[in-house]
Design an enzyme around this catalytic site. Structure first.
Site, short mmCIF file in Angstrom:
data_model
loop_
_atom_site.label_atom_id
_atom_site.label_comp_id
_atom_site.label_asym_id
_atom_site.label_seq_id
_atom_site.Cartn_x
_atom_site.Cartn_y
_atom_site.Cartn_z
CE1 TYR A 68 4.23 -6.44 3.74
CE2 TYR A 68 3.68 -8.84 3.76
CZ TYR A 68 3.78 -7.50 3.14
OH TYR A 68 3.22 -7.37 1.76
CG ASP A 74 -2.19 -0.93 1.02
OD1 ASP A 74 -2.54 -0.88 -0.07
OD2 ASP A 74 -2.65 -0.96 2.06
#
Lengths: 256, 256
Positions: free
Chosen positions: A110, A52
């Protein structure tokens, strides 16, 4: 024709995310433009993940096809000469012509990073989410343990997602932090808190919603024992808020 | 009148160092300006260290005198409202009126950070010195051990220094790094390498020259066993280059 895989690092602060858009700077857009210019071909990279706007990467993955005679490992050197400073190709290598980075089994990791103190910290403020209210990372750690395994993560997926299945496997969750220090407000703060999530793949905003849920667990607003029920509910409203993009960094992939 | 000590964090990228200058932005200059504006008094902070242009801090220390009735611990809140984002007051507290941050015994800790890979890393490039040639951090660690103790560090001091004595005590040296990874050039790289130096005080550029010397030890250009002789020589030409400012961060102080 050969297929080249590139490992890409970027500071996502100035980009509208990975995926190409007509009127905004994106990582995919810059890579397509600079690769096409370099190779004199019309290049379209295929990314393994679409991060994003504002999300960072140390090891994003993409592939592209080219008839160039440049040796596979030299694409990184050639491309880095023309890329802006906030995007770097860490590695380039040849892969099988049918290798598709979104259709192979892999583990993705992540990191979600929090800065916990009364005030933000200039040297990490681009890459951490600043939290100044009371937070107990021990509780975050307890809550994190409930996410591992295969689950339907529909409660941890933003509404506009179009995934055909919301089942994912989380291989590993880690919450790392240092010793607390006290401030004049009488509270304890922990400075940097890092959440590492390794999984088979993630739904839209999944890591940021897990991070937001762990933050609420750290605040005591969600009890760690409630996590299994929140997962089972498949109800987005029961999980925590989506934590801000700037704290999220795609660390890397492990294939096969 | 009371004396307030502030703990200051800053991203030094955009500043010409700590010490006030007429025509360039400096940390001291911004603090004097914003404190004077906030308090309606002519405030001159006294810093514990004067970091160079481009050097960062997580815990710099300064004091100032004021007749303001603002409670000591509230100066941080008030001041952070008007400071630019790259300077933050982490803490403010009252100290004795004769407390002078450059005239008390303390331990200071600096970190020098290196990014070791074929290419730089966007998410840390403001705060690390990128090294792409072969480097063995094991050798850096060996060399680092020779710096601890009280020594005349004249060989590790830039020529334009005006210190009355060049004897300093180094309490602790640490070199931290992760496992190596290999690249297509056949070499091993270590990613992030952090050098921590704790001492009673440092000469001008001393930490950056120690870092530059450890880098040359990591390259094999200086043997770790040669470090005592380099220190004893008091000859600046025998130590390594001054490593770039951006890799240096003042971590903090321990008083008393």
């Amino acid at each position: 024709m050969k297929r080249i895989m590139i490992t890409v690092a970027y500071d996502g602060t100035g980009y509208n995310g990975w995926q190409i858009q007509p009127d905004a700077p994106t990582i995919e857009g810059v890579l397509n433009r600079e690769l096409s210019r370099l190779l004199g071909e019309d290049i379209h990279v295929i990314g393994a993940s679409r991060t994003d706007a504002g999300v960072h990467a140390e090891g994003a993955i993409a592939v592209f096809d080219t008839s160039s005679s440049i040796p596979a490992d030299k694409f990184s050197y050639a491309l880095n000469k023309s890329l802006p400073e906030d995007i770097v190709i860490r590695k380039s290598e040849e892969v099988a012509g049918d290798f598709h980075p979104r259709r192979v089994d892999c583990k993705k990791t992540y990191r979600y990073s929090i800065w916990h103190d009364v005030f933000p910290m200039p040297v990490n403020s681009r890459y951490t989410h600043w939290v100044h209210y009371p937070l107990d990372p021990g509780r975050m750690k307890e809550a994190a343990a409930f996410f591992t395994g295969e689950h339907d993560f529909a409660a941890f997926c933003s509404a506009n997602a179009d995934a055909s299945s919301t089942v994912r496997r989380v291989y590993d969750m880690k919450v790392e932090y240092g010793p607390p220090f006290s401030r004049s407000d009488g509270r304890s703060y922990y400075g940097r808190i890092d959440i590492f999530v390794t999984g088979s793949g993630f739904l839209y905003n999944m890591v940021r919603i897990i991070a937001g849920t762990l933050i609420e667990a750290g605040e005591g607003r969600i009890k760690s024992g409630d996590i299994p029920g929140i997962i089972d509910s498949c109800d987005r409203d029961r999980a925590g808020d989506t934590a801000p993009a700037k704290g999220l960094t795609l660390i890397g992939y492990e294939f096969g």
